[in-house]
Write an enzyme that holds these catalytic residues in place. Structure first.
Site, PDB file in Angstrom:
ATOM      1  N   CYS A 153     -24.424  18.057  23.748  1.00 58.83           N
ATOM      2  CA  CYS A 153     -23.838  17.461  24.359  1.00 58.83           C
ATOM      3  C   CYS A 153     -22.630  16.547  24.215  1.00 58.83           C
ATOM      4  O   CYS A 153     -21.776  16.590  25.102  1.00 58.83           O
ATOM      5  CB  CYS A 153     -24.985  17.181  25.859  1.00 58.83           C
ATOM      6  SG  CYS A 153     -26.510  16.529  24.888  1.00 58.83           S
ATOM      7  N   HIS A 236     -23.899  11.759  29.968  1.00 55.38           N
ATOM      8  CA  HIS A 236     -23.358  10.662  28.920  1.00 55.38           C
ATOM      9  C   HIS A 236     -21.875  10.085  28.760  1.00 55.38           C
ATOM     10  O   HIS A 236     -20.997  11.109  29.412  1.00 55.38           O
ATOM     11  CB  HIS A 236     -23.641  12.343  27.515  1.00 55.38           C
ATOM     12  CG  HIS A 236     -24.610  12.662  27.419  1.00 55.38           C
ATOM     13  ND1 HIS A 236     -26.242  12.626  28.347  1.00 55.38           N
ATOM     14  CD2 HIS A 236     -24.957  13.484  26.927  1.00 55.38           C
ATOM     15  CE1 HIS A 236     -26.716  13.187  27.615  1.00 55.38           C
ATOM     16  NE2 HIS A 236     -26.341  13.489  26.764  1.00 55.38           N
TER      17      HIS A 236
HETATM   18  N1  LIG Z   1     -31.456  18.785  27.903  1.00 56.90           N
HETATM   19  C1  LIG Z   1     -30.372  18.389  27.732  1.00 56.90           C
HETATM   20  O1  LIG Z   1     -28.911  17.769  28.634  1.00 56.90           O
HETATM   21  C2  LIG Z   1     -29.672  19.357  26.428  1.00 56.90           C
HETATM   22  C3  LIG Z   1     -27.870  19.667  26.552  1.00 56.90           C
HETATM   23  C4  LIG Z   1     -27.967  20.865  25.603  1.00 56.90           C
HETATM   24  C5  LIG Z   1     -28.783  21.423  24.554  1.00 56.90           C
HETATM   25  N2  LIG Z   1     -30.049  21.226  24.728  1.00 56.90           N
HETATM   26  C6  LIG Z   1     -30.525  22.091  24.243  1.00 56.90           C
HETATM   27  O2  LIG Z   1     -31.690  22.917  25.427  1.00 56.90           O
HETATM   28  C7  LIG Z   1     -33.016  23.859  25.280  1.00 56.90           C
HETATM   29  C8  LIG Z   1     -33.675  23.107  26.024  1.00 56.90           C
HETATM   30  O3  LIG Z   1     -33.492  21.930  26.611  1.00 56.90           O
HETATM   31  P1  LIG Z   1     -34.460  21.143  27.412  1.00 56.90           P
HETATM   32  O4  LIG Z   1     -33.630  19.865  27.892  1.00 56.90           O
HETATM   33  O5  LIG Z   1     -33.984  22.181  29.039  1.00 56.90           O
HETATM   34  O6  LIG Z   1     -35.550  20.632  27.524  1.00 56.90           O
HETATM   35  P2  LIG Z   1     -37.113  21.575  28.715  1.00 56.90           P
HETATM   36  O7  LIG Z   1     -36.331  20.769  29.665  1.00 56.90           O
HETATM   37  O8  LIG Z   1     -37.926  20.464  27.069  1.00 56.90           O
HETATM   38  O9  LIG Z   1     -37.112  22.714  28.910  1.00 56.90           O
HETATM   39  C9  LIG Z   1     -37.830  23.576  27.538  1.00 56.90           C
HETATM   40  C10 LIG Z   1     -37.815  25.008  27.992  1.00 56.90           C
HETATM   41  O10 LIG Z   1     -38.981  26.005  27.724  1.00 56.90           O
HETATM   42  C11 LIG Z   1     -40.173  26.302  27.472  1.00 56.90           C
HETATM   43  N3  LIG Z   1     -40.549  26.734  26.265  1.00 56.90           N
HETATM   44  C12 LIG Z   1     -41.196  25.537  25.869  1.00 56.90           C
HETATM   45  N4  LIG Z   1     -42.056  26.290  24.827  1.00 56.90           N
HETATM   46  C13 LIG Z   1     -42.017  26.810  25.358  1.00 56.90           C
HETATM   47  C14 LIG Z   1     -42.602  28.335  23.982  1.00 56.90           C
HETATM   48  N5  LIG Z   1     -43.071  28.214  23.254  1.00 56.90           N
HETATM   49  N6  LIG Z   1     -42.390  29.539  24.534  1.00 56.90           N
HETATM   50  C15 LIG Z   1     -41.502  29.670  26.034  1.00 56.90           C
HETATM   51  N7  LIG Z   1     -41.135  28.908  26.172  1.00 56.90           N
HETATM   52  C16 LIG Z   1     -40.880  27.913  26.151  1.00 56.90           C
HETATM   53  C17 LIG Z   1     -40.152  25.285  28.726  1.00 56.90           C
HETATM   54  O11 LIG Z   1     -40.825  25.943  29.647  1.00 56.90           O
HETATM   55  P3  LIG Z   1     -42.677  25.198  30.130  1.00 56.90           P
HETATM   56  O12 LIG Z   1     -41.612  24.095  31.370  1.00 56.90           O
HETATM   57  O13 LIG Z   1     -43.467  26.522  31.065  1.00 56.90           O
HETATM   58  O14 LIG Z   1     -43.611  24.737  29.036  1.00 56.90           O
HETATM   59  C18 LIG Z   1     -38.764  25.124  29.307  1.00 56.90           C
HETATM   60  O15 LIG Z   1     -38.638  25.619  30.469  1.00 56.90           O
HETATM   61  C19 LIG Z   1     -32.790  22.929  23.785  1.00 56.90           C
HETATM   62  O16 LIG Z   1     -33.174  23.446  22.420  1.00 56.90           O
HETATM   63  C20 LIG Z   1     -32.682  21.591  23.761  1.00 56.90           C
HETATM   64  O17 LIG Z   1     -32.085  21.400  22.394  1.00 56.90           O
HETATM   65  C21 LIG Z   1     -30.387  20.157  25.688  1.00 56.90           C
END
Ligand SMILES: NC(=O)c1ccc[n+]([C@@H]2O[C@H](COP(=O)([O-])OP(=O)(O)OC[C@H]3O[C@@H](n4cnc5c(N)ncnc54)[C@H](OP(=O)(O)O)[C@@H]3O)[C@@H](O)[C@H]2O)c1
Length: 343
Positions: A153, A236
């Site tokens: 990001c 950010h």
């Molecule tokens: N947040 C940001 O600003 C941002 C920016 C750029 C990139 N990213 C990337 O985008 C991705 C998601 O980030 P996030 O911030 O949204 O993370 P998050 O809030 O932790 O969400 C993760 C998602 O993946 C699911 N999940 C986790 N373990 C799983 C499994 N074993 N099998 C199937 N589904 C599973 C979770 O489901 P449950 O809710 O059911 O656990 C949830 O829907 C990551 O790779 C992160 O590095 C994030």
């Protein structure tokens, strides 16, 4: 484009911080239709609106409340007619799932870092490197599916702001980030750690920024980064100093941003991707959901020159432009360039 034909898409990791932005952005998308949504297996069978702890400062669209959560199952996704998969999975899970999806013919647009550094996988930002989309052919498309990633990001905001400045020759980049807590996902950090506090370390982040900005802009500057987590919900902030090869004045930068228009008719691409203001205290994370489309504009301000360095501040919405919004925009670029909505 055929107005009445929509492409069926899946969102995997639909309940997390990034997954929620996917669901919001896709709920009424003119080209895409959510046909499948997954998260952890235990949520299968539940309604999206019932099982999701909604964290966005925008009401959950009615259209997604009753979507039934499914298990991650490739055959069921095929049976549902899914062509495009939007991935918001943690990197470790994505490393397993995304190559499998690609091998099964799906077009995967991912936020995870898992495959970003594979040489035939683009880190795509339409404003900065739309031509890298063609790397999908090196993955075997159209005989197979493909994976297209978007950047970390912080890197996304930086790449958009620097894209129109590349012509001046970028020698060094010094950047300090002030990153919101939604960047750590949900539930993310403990409030006991981040409330009334700043944390000057984000695991792996500085390395990602250095590597990704070079890959995206095809440049090789020296990059100096500090990343800091701050107690802010969304957006950010980044303070940036650049050394250019050419003699550049602040007026040149303002002009480059003002003339930076991306020729495209993608629904998620802002008419003006970088919006600069001379207002003294601009930009701030409070404006994370400003702009049209909401959350997709990179805001800049505080432009100044000292010795030969040009400095400015930027603000990017980490979960919209910096994550799911950027992925949807990438999928739009693909659909547009490869004629998916045409007969
Ligand atoms: N947040 C940001 O600003 C941002 C920016 C750029 C990139 N990213 C990337 O985008 C991705 C998601 O980030 P996030 O911030 O949204 O993370 P998050 O809030 O932790 O969400 C993760 C998602 O993946 C699911 N999940 C986790 N373990 C799983 C499994 N074993 N099998 C199937 N589904 C599973 C979770 O489901 P449950 O809710 O059911 O656990 C949830 O829907 C990551 O790779 C992160 O590095 C994030």
């Amino acid at each position: 484009m055929k107005a009445n034909k929509k492409i069926k898409v899946a969102v995997i990791g639909a309940t997390g911080a990034v997954g929620q932005v996917f669901m919001w952005k896709l709920a009424e998308h003119p080209w895409f239709d959510i046909a499948y949504a997954t998260a952890s297996a235990s949520r299968a069978g539940l309604a999206y609106g019932e099982t999701t702890h909604w964290i966005l400062p925008i009401e959950m669209p009615m259209a997604i409340h009753n979507i039934e959560m499914k298990e991650f199952n490739i055959q069921s996704m095929k049976d549902a007619g899914v062509q495009i998969v939007f991935s918001a999975l943690p990197a470790g899970v994505a490393r397993e799932a995304e190559p499998q999806l690609r091998a099964n013919g799906f077009y995967v647009f991912s936020n995870a870092a898992a495959m970003r550094y594979d040489s035939n996988v683009p880190i795509l930002i339409p404003e900065a490197n739309y031509e890298k989309l063609d790397l999908i052919r090196d993955q075997g498309y159209p005989q197979t599916g493909f994976v297209v990633t978007n950047a970390n990001c912080v890197t996304t905001g930086l790449a958009v702001a620097l894209a129109p400045l590349r012509k001046f020759g970028i020698k060094t980049i010094q950047i300090n980030s002030y990153q919101s807590i939604s960047g750590a996902g949900y539930p993310g950090l403990s409030s006991l750690d981040i409330q009334d506090n700043c944390i000057p370390f984000i695991n792996g982040e500085e390395e990602k920024i250095e590597k990704e900005i070079k890959k995206i802009l095809s440049i090789d500057p020296d990059v100096y980064v500090f990343t800091v987590r701050v107690p802010v919900m969304f957006g950010h902030l980044e303070t940036v100093w650049i050394d250019f090869e050419e003699n550049v004045e602040t007026e040149d930068i303002v002009e480059a941003w003002a003339n930076f228009k991306v020729a495209s008719d993608l629904p998620s691409t802002p008419e003006l991707p970088v919006v600069y203001s001379e207002e003294k205290s601009f930009p701030q994370p409070k404006s994370a959901f400003w702009g049209t489309p909401r959350g997709m504009v990179v805001f800049t301000g505080r432009l100044k020159k000292k010795n030969n360095k040009l400095g400015f501040v930027l603000m990017v919405n980490n979960i919209v432009k910096g994550a799911a919004g950027g992925s949807v925009q990438n999928a739009e670029l693909f659909v547009n360039q490869y004629g998916l909505l045409e007969d």
